[in-house]
Design a protein around this motif. Structure first.
Motif, PDB file in Angstrom:
ATOM      1  N   GLY A   1     -11.376  -6.262   1.267  1.00  0.00           N
ATOM      2  CA  GLY A   1     -10.052  -6.263   0.638  1.00  0.00           C
ATOM      3  C   GLY A   1      -8.924  -6.267   1.655  1.00  0.00           C
ATOM      4  O   GLY A   1      -7.756  -6.151   1.303  1.00  0.00           O
TER       5      GLY A   1
ATOM      6  N   TYR B   1      -0.364   3.844  -2.439  1.00  0.00           N
ATOM      7  CA  TYR B   1      -1.589   4.505  -1.953  1.00  0.00           C
ATOM      8  C   TYR B   1      -1.220   5.667  -1.027  1.00  0.00           C
ATOM      9  O   TYR B   1      -1.770   6.765  -1.145  1.00  0.00           O
ATOM     10  CB  TYR B   1      -2.460   3.478  -1.206  1.00  0.00           C
ATOM     11  CG  TYR B   1      -3.630   4.075  -0.459  1.00  0.00           C
ATOM     12  CD1 TYR B   1      -4.808   4.418  -1.117  1.00  0.00           C
ATOM     13  CD2 TYR B   1      -3.552   4.317   0.918  1.00  0.00           C
ATOM     14  CE1 TYR B   1      -5.880   4.974  -0.422  1.00  0.00           C
ATOM     15  CE2 TYR B   1      -4.618   4.879   1.619  1.00  0.00           C
ATOM     16  CZ  TYR B   1      -5.779   5.200   0.949  1.00  0.00           C
ATOM     17  OH  TYR B   1      -6.835   5.758   1.632  1.00  0.00           O
TER      18      TYR B   1
ATOM     19  N   ASN C   1     -15.022   2.704   1.292  1.00  0.00           N
ATOM     20  CA  ASN C   1     -13.750   2.012   1.031  1.00  0.00           C
ATOM     21  C   ASN C   1     -12.903   2.846   0.070  1.00  0.00           C
ATOM     22  O   ASN C   1     -13.410   3.754  -0.579  1.00  0.00           O
ATOM     23  CB  ASN C   1     -14.013   0.599   0.473  1.00  0.00           C
ATOM     24  CG  ASN C   1     -14.752   0.618  -0.845  1.00  0.00           C
ATOM     25  OD1 ASN C   1     -14.225   1.095  -1.855  1.00  0.00           O
ATOM     26  ND2 ASN C   1     -15.983   0.127  -0.864  1.00  0.00           N
ATOM     27  N   THR C   2     -11.627   2.546   0.005  1.00  0.00           N
ATOM     28  CA  THR C   2     -10.723   3.414  -0.763  1.00  0.00           C
ATOM     29  C   THR C   2     -10.988   3.348  -2.268  1.00  0.00           C
ATOM     30  O   THR C   2     -10.819   4.334  -2.970  1.00  0.00           O
ATOM     31  CB  THR C   2      -9.236   3.059  -0.528  1.00  0.00           C
ATOM     32  OG1 THR C   2      -8.997   1.736  -1.003  1.00  0.00           O
ATOM     33  CG2 THR C   2      -8.855   3.153   0.937  1.00  0.00           C
ATOM     34  N   GLU C   3     -11.421   2.184  -2.748  1.00  0.00           N
ATOM     35  CA  GLU C   3     -11.667   2.033  -4.185  1.00  0.00           C
ATOM     36  C   GLU C   3     -12.788   2.963  -4.630  1.00  0.00           C
ATOM     37  O   GLU C   3     -12.676   3.703  -5.606  1.00  0.00           O
ATOM     38  CB  GLU C   3     -12.064   0.565  -4.443  1.00  0.00           C
ATOM     39  CG  GLU C   3     -11.400  -0.124  -5.601  1.00  0.00           C
ATOM     40  CD  GLU C   3     -10.023   0.379  -5.947  1.00  0.00           C
ATOM     41  OE1 GLU C   3      -9.934   1.071  -6.977  1.00  0.00           O
ATOM     42  OE2 GLU C   3      -9.042   0.103  -5.226  1.00  0.00           O
ATOM     43  N   GLU C   4     -13.873   2.919  -3.859  1.00  0.00           N
ATOM     44  CA  GLU C   4     -15.021   3.777  -4.139  1.00  0.00           C
ATOM     45  C   GLU C   4     -14.562   5.234  -4.099  1.00  0.00           C
ATOM     46  O   GLU C   4     -14.914   6.055  -4.934  1.00  0.00           O
ATOM     47  CB  GLU C   4     -16.120   3.503  -3.094  1.00  0.00           C
ATOM     48  CG  GLU C   4     -17.406   4.287  -3.252  1.00  0.00           C
ATOM     49  CD  GLU C   4     -17.380   5.671  -2.602  1.00  0.00           C
ATOM     50  OE1 GLU C   4     -18.191   6.507  -3.002  1.00  0.00           O
ATOM     51  OE2 GLU C   4     -16.539   5.927  -1.707  1.00  0.00           O
ATOM     52  N   SER C   5     -13.740   5.546  -3.098  1.00  0.00           N
ATOM     53  CA  SER C   5     -13.304   6.926  -2.895  1.00  0.00           C
ATOM     54  C   SER C   5     -12.436   7.432  -4.027  1.00  0.00           C
ATOM     55  O   SER C   5     -12.496   8.597  -4.396  1.00  0.00           O
ATOM     56  CB  SER C   5     -12.520   7.038  -1.590  1.00  0.00           C
ATOM     57  OG  SER C   5     -13.286   6.555  -0.521  1.00  0.00           O
ATOM     58  N   LYS C   6     -11.608   6.535  -4.571  1.00  0.00           N
ATOM     59  CA  LYS C   6     -10.733   6.961  -5.659  1.00  0.00           C
ATOM     60  C   LYS C   6     -11.555   7.399  -6.859  1.00  0.00           C
ATOM     61  O   LYS C   6     -11.209   8.346  -7.555  1.00  0.00           O
ATOM     62  CB  LYS C   6      -9.831   5.798  -6.076  1.00  0.00           C
ATOM     63  CG  LYS C   6      -8.555   5.724  -5.267  1.00  0.00           C
ATOM     64  CD  LYS C   6      -7.665   4.618  -5.807  1.00  0.00           C
ATOM     65  CE  LYS C   6      -6.749   4.112  -4.699  1.00  0.00           C
ATOM     66  NZ  LYS C   6      -6.285   2.747  -4.931  1.00  0.00           N
ATOM     67  N   ASN C   7     -12.666   6.662  -7.099  1.00  0.00           N
ATOM     68  CA  ASN C   7     -13.461   6.925  -8.291  1.00  0.00           C
ATOM     69  C   ASN C   7     -14.414   8.095  -8.160  1.00  0.00           C
ATOM     70  O   ASN C   7     -14.958   8.558  -9.148  1.00  0.00           O
ATOM     71  CB  ASN C   7     -14.244   5.661  -8.661  1.00  0.00           C
ATOM     72  CG  ASN C   7     -13.310   4.482  -8.882  1.00  0.00           C
ATOM     73  OD1 ASN C   7     -12.164   4.676  -9.297  1.00  0.00           O
ATOM     74  ND2 ASN C   7     -13.770   3.282  -8.582  1.00  0.00           N
TER      75      ASN C   7
ATOM     76  N   TRP D   1     -10.556  -1.420   2.111  1.00  0.00           N
ATOM     77  CA  TRP D   1      -9.885  -1.117   0.842  1.00  0.00           C
ATOM     78  C   TRP D   1     -10.833  -1.151  -0.346  1.00  0.00           C
ATOM     79  O   TRP D   1     -10.713  -0.361  -1.265  1.00  0.00           O
ATOM     80  CB  TRP D   1      -8.734  -2.108   0.620  1.00  0.00           C
ATOM     81  CG  TRP D   1      -7.644  -1.940   1.641  1.00  0.00           C
ATOM     82  CD1 TRP D   1      -7.363  -2.759   2.695  1.00  0.00           C
ATOM     83  CD2 TRP D   1      -6.702  -0.858   1.719  1.00  0.00           C
ATOM     84  NE1 TRP D   1      -6.317  -2.267   3.419  1.00  0.00           N
ATOM     85  CE2 TRP D   1      -5.884  -1.103   2.845  1.00  0.00           C
ATOM     86  CE3 TRP D   1      -6.464   0.293   0.956  1.00  0.00           C
ATOM     87  CZ2 TRP D   1      -4.852  -0.236   3.215  1.00  0.00           C
ATOM     88  CZ3 TRP D   1      -5.440   1.151   1.321  1.00  0.00           C
ATOM     89  CH2 TRP D   1      -4.653   0.885   2.438  1.00  0.00           C
ATOM     90  N   ASN D   2     -11.760  -2.124  -0.350  1.00  0.00           N
ATOM     91  CA  ASN D   2     -12.685  -2.214  -1.474  1.00  0.00           C
ATOM     92  C   ASN D   2     -13.975  -2.900  -1.043  1.00  0.00           C
ATOM     93  O   ASN D   2     -14.122  -3.264   0.135  1.00  0.00           O
ATOM     94  CB  ASN D   2     -12.028  -2.924  -2.678  1.00  0.00           C
ATOM     95  CG  ASN D   2     -11.579  -4.338  -2.329  1.00  0.00           C
ATOM     96  OD1 ASN D   2     -12.312  -5.095  -1.671  1.00  0.00           O
ATOM     97  ND2 ASN D   2     -10.377  -4.700  -2.744  1.00  0.00           N
TER      98      ASN D   2
ATOM     99  N   LYS E   1       0.797  -1.232   0.000  1.00  0.00           N
ATOM    100  CA  LYS E   1       0.000   0.000   0.000  1.00  0.00           C
ATOM    101  C   LYS E   1       0.830   1.284   0.000  1.00  0.00           C
ATOM    102  O   LYS E   1       0.295   2.379   0.195  1.00  0.00           O
ATOM    103  CB  LYS E   1      -0.947   0.005   1.206  1.00  0.00           C
ATOM    104  CG  LYS E   1      -1.984  -1.110   1.164  1.00  0.00           C
ATOM    105  CD  LYS E   1      -2.910  -0.973  -0.054  1.00  0.00           C
ATOM    106  CE  LYS E   1      -3.937  -2.095  -0.109  1.00  0.00           C
ATOM    107  NZ  LYS E   1      -4.737  -2.033  -1.350  1.00  0.00           N
TER     108      LYS E   1
END
Ligand code: GLC
Ligand code: CA
Length: 557
Positions: free
Chosen positions: A431, A39, A449-455, A424-425, A36
Motif C-alpha cells: 500500500g 492515521y 501492516n497498519t490495516e491488520e493492526s487496526k483490526n 500500510w496494508n 495519512k
C-alpha cells in the motif's frame, strides 16, 4: 509546571521518501503524508519530525541540501507543503523540520560559487585548505569522514582541498564566517514564519571547528566535536531568531555526555531545548555499524545514567529507532527465533513500555508503531544507503577479506533496514505505492501492516495508542522521579517513577522465557498497562512474568 509544549509532546518521525507515495512514481511525497494525517491523529501523536524535504540531489537522501527554501521536486511543491502544515495544525499536530546546516550539498549555489576561485565571495562559506606532500594532493590533516575515508577532497581547479565530514557531496559550512551564520538564521526564520514549530538540528555538535584545522586524535574528532565556539553559535541563533518564536529544538549530538547535554539544554543557557544522545544505541554497536552483543545490563545503565543525570537539569529525548538505526525488535530482541509473530508483537510492546515510561520527550519512528523489522539482505546490491555503499567500497579497496563480515554486520546494522517503505496494508507494495517502490518492501508486509493492526485489538498499534493516551495525562511520567530496581538483573528492566505520593512501577521482561518475580512495593495497586491478556497473579506479590511481558502498575495512596 505545564509550560514548554515539547515536554508534553509525543513525536512521530517521518522519513518522507519511504512513508507514502501519492502519485505512483515509487517515491514517498508530501501529498502522501497529507493522506495519512488522520492515521497520525488517530495514533495520538502530537508532533511530527519530518526528515529533510528540501531541494536535494539526494546523495544522502535529502541530508545534502541544494536549496534550503524550497521543496524537493520528487516530494512536491511548497504549496503542497503548506497544505500539509495546515492539515497538521488543524489536527493539533506540530511540525518539526530537519535543519541540516553543518554542511550543504555541493550543488548548492554557495558551493558552486565557492569552488570557482580562491577570491570568490563565497570561498569562505566552506573550508578550503592546501594539501600536504610535494604536489599538495595529500589531505591537509588526519580528519576522517563520519562515513569512512579522509574528510577532504582535492579540487583541481584551485589546487585546494575542501572539508566534508560526510560524503564529498556534503561540504562543511564554515560557521566561523558571520555571513554563514546569518544565512542560517535567515533560513530558520523563513520556516518559522511559514508556521514551523521546531527543528531537529542535524549533527549539530560538529559545527564549530578548531581554528587552523589541526590534526586531532584518532580520526580528528576532538578538533570538530563540541568545538570552541559551539555554545556561542547556538546561543546566537537562539537570541537572534529562535527566542522570538514558540518553538523547540532537538540537537543530534552523537558522543554527547550528560555534562555536555546540560550545557546544551540548560534553560538559562538559551541554546537548544533538548538533544538526542546516542549512548543507549551505542551500547550494542561500535562506530554505528559494527554490531556488539546486546547486553541488557549495559543498556540499562545508560538509561539510568541519563534519567538521573538530566532530572531537574535538562530534558531527555526517548527513542529506540530513527532513519539511521536498525529496527528495535530486530536489534534488542535476539532470542526470538524470528518465526514467532506473537512474540514479535509482545517484544515490540515491551520495548515501548521500557522506553516511554521514562522521563523525556518520546519519539517513535514510522513503522515502529506496528513492530516493523529489519529486512533480509541477499547481496551487496540489496544495500542502497550511501553509508553502506561507502563501507563496501572501503572494504573492497583496503580489506577485501572482510567482505563476508561486512555483509553480516551491515545486514543487522545498516541504515537500509529503517528505510524500507512503510507497510500500510497487505495489498500491492504494502500500500506504499502503485508504482515500483524506490526501495524494497519488507517481505513480511502481508502480516505486518497498519490495516491488520487496526483490526486486531492486541496489535502493537493498539498498544501504542493506549500507551500514548496514558502518557498524555500522567503527571508522574512527566515530572516524577526515577529509580531503577534490580539493577543486577540481566533479564529484567524494572523502574519506579514517583510524584506527589503516587508511584508507577514499570516491569519489563527482555527475555523469551518465564521469570518468577516478587513485586517490590506494597500497597494497593492497579494494572494500567500490560501486553498479555491473561495476567498471572494480577494482585499478588509473587508472580510469573511471561516471555517479553511488561506491566505498568499504579500505586495510589
Ligand atoms: C545525520 C543524519 C544522517 C545523515 C548525516 C549527515 O546523522 O541523521 O542520516 O547521513 O547526519 O547529514
Ligand atoms: Ca511520489
Amino acid at each position: 509546571m505545564r509550560e514548554q509544549w515539547f515536554k508534553d509532546a509525543f513525536i512521530y518521525q517521518i522519513y518522507p521518501r519511504s512513508f507514502k507515495d501519492s502519485n505512483g512514481d515509487g517515491i514517498g511525497d508530501i501529498r502522501g503524508i497529507i493522506e495519512k494525517l488522520d492515521y497520525l491523529k488517530d495514533l495520538g501523536i502530537t508532533a511530527v519530525w519530518l526528515s529533510p524535504c528540501y531541494k536535494s540531489p539526494n546523495d544522502d537522501n535529502g541530508y545534502d541540501i541544494s536549496d534550503y527554501r524550497d521543496i524537493m521536486d520528487e516530494f512536491g511543491t511548497l504549496a503542497d507543503w503548506k497544505e500539509m502544515v495546515a492539515g497538521m495544525h488543524e489536527r493539533g499536530i506540530k511540525l518539526i523540520m530537519d535543519l541540516v546546516v553543518n554542511h550543504s550539498s555541493d550543488e548548492h549555489k554557495w558551493f558552486v560559487e565557492s569552488k570557482k576561485s580562491k577570491d570568490n565571495p563565497y570561498r569562505d562559506y566552506y573550508f578550503w585548505k592546501k594539501g600536504r606532500g610535494k604536489d599538495g594532493k595529500k589531505p591537509p590533516n588526519n580528519w576522517m569522514s563520519r562515513f569512512g575515508g579522509t574528510a577532504w577532497s582535492y579540487d583541481e581547479a584551485t589546487g585546494e582541498h575542501y572539508l566534508h565530514l560526510f560524503t564529498k557531496k556534503q561540504p562543511d559550512l564554515n560557521w566561523d564566517n558571520p555571513k554563514v551564520r546569518e544565512e542560517v538564521g535567515g533560513i530558520v526564520k523563513y520556516w518559522l514564519d511559514l508556521g514551523v514549530d521546531g527543528f531537529r538540528c542535524d549533527v549539530i555538535t560538529y559545527i564549530s571547528k578548531v581554528p587552523g584545522l589541526p590534526n586531532g586524535k584518532l580520526a580528528g574528532d576532538n578538533m570538530f566535536t563540541h568545538g570552541p565556539n559551539i555554545h556561542a553559535y547556538l546561543h546566537e541563533l537562539y537570541t537572534e531568531v529562535l527566542s522570538k518564536y514558540d518553538c523547540m529544538t532537538v540537537g543530534e549530538a552523537a558522543g554527547v555526555t550528560v555534562e555536555q547535554a546540560i550545557l546544551y539544554t540548560g534553560e538559562e543557557r538559551e541554546e537548544l531545548s533538548t538533544v538526542f544522545q546516542f549512548e543507549h544505541v551505542d551500547a550494542n554497536s561500535f562506530l554505528q555499524i559494527v554490531p556488539r552483543k546486546v547486553d541488557l545490563k549495559r543498556t540499562k545503565k545508560v538509561f539510568s545514567k541519563w534519567q538521573n543525570g538530566l532530572h531537574g537539569k535538562g530534558w531527555n529525548s526517548l527513542y529506540l529507532e530513527n532513519h539511521d538505526q536498525p529496527r528495535s525488535v530486530s536489534r534488542y530482541i535476539t532470542d526470538n527465533p524470528g518465526t514467532d509473530d506473537f512474540l514479535r508483537k509482545q517484544s515490540a510492546k515491551m520495548l515501548a513500555t521500557a522506553i516511554y515510561f521514562q522521563q523525556g520527550t518520546p519519539y517513535v519512528y514510522q513503522g515502529q508503531e506496528i513492530g516493523m523489522t529489519n529486512i533480509v539482505f541477499n547481496s551487496e546490491a540489496d544495500h542502497v544507503d550511501v553509508l553502506s555503499k561507502t563501507v563496501f567500497a572501503l572494504v573492497k579497496k583496503y580489506a577485501p577479506f572482510l567482505k563476508g563480515y561486512a555483509m553480516k554486520a551491515l545486514a543487522i546494522r545498516s541504515r537500509d533496514n529503517a528505510r524500507t517503505p512503510m507497510q500500510w496494508n497487505a495489498g500491492k507494495n504494502a500500500g506504499f505505492s502503485d508504482g515500483e517502490p524506490w526501495y524494497r518492501v519488507n517481505e513480511n508486509f502481508a502480516y505486518i501492516n497498519t490495516e491488520e493492526s487496526k483490526n486486531d485489538p492486541d496489535s502493537v498499534l493498539n498498544f501504542y495508542k493506549k500507551l500514548i493516551a496514558i502518557r498524555k495525562n500522567s503527571e508522574i511520567v512527566r515530572n516524577g522521579s526515577y529509580k531503577e530496581l534490580f539493577e543486577e538483573s540481566k533479564d529484567l528492566y524494572v523502574y519506579l517513577r514517583e510524584d506527589g505520593g503516587k508511584k508507577l512501577l514499570i516491569i519489563n521482561n527482555f527475555k523469551n522465557k518465564e521469570i518468577p518475580f516478587t513485586i517490590p512495593e506494597s500497597g494497593e495497586r492497579s494494572l494500567i498497562l500490560g501486553n498479555y491478556k491473561d495476567v498471572d497473579g494480577e494482585k499478588e506479590m509473587n508472580i510469573i512474568l511471561k516471555p517479553y511481558e511488561s506491566r505498568v502498575y499504579l500505586f495510589e495512596q
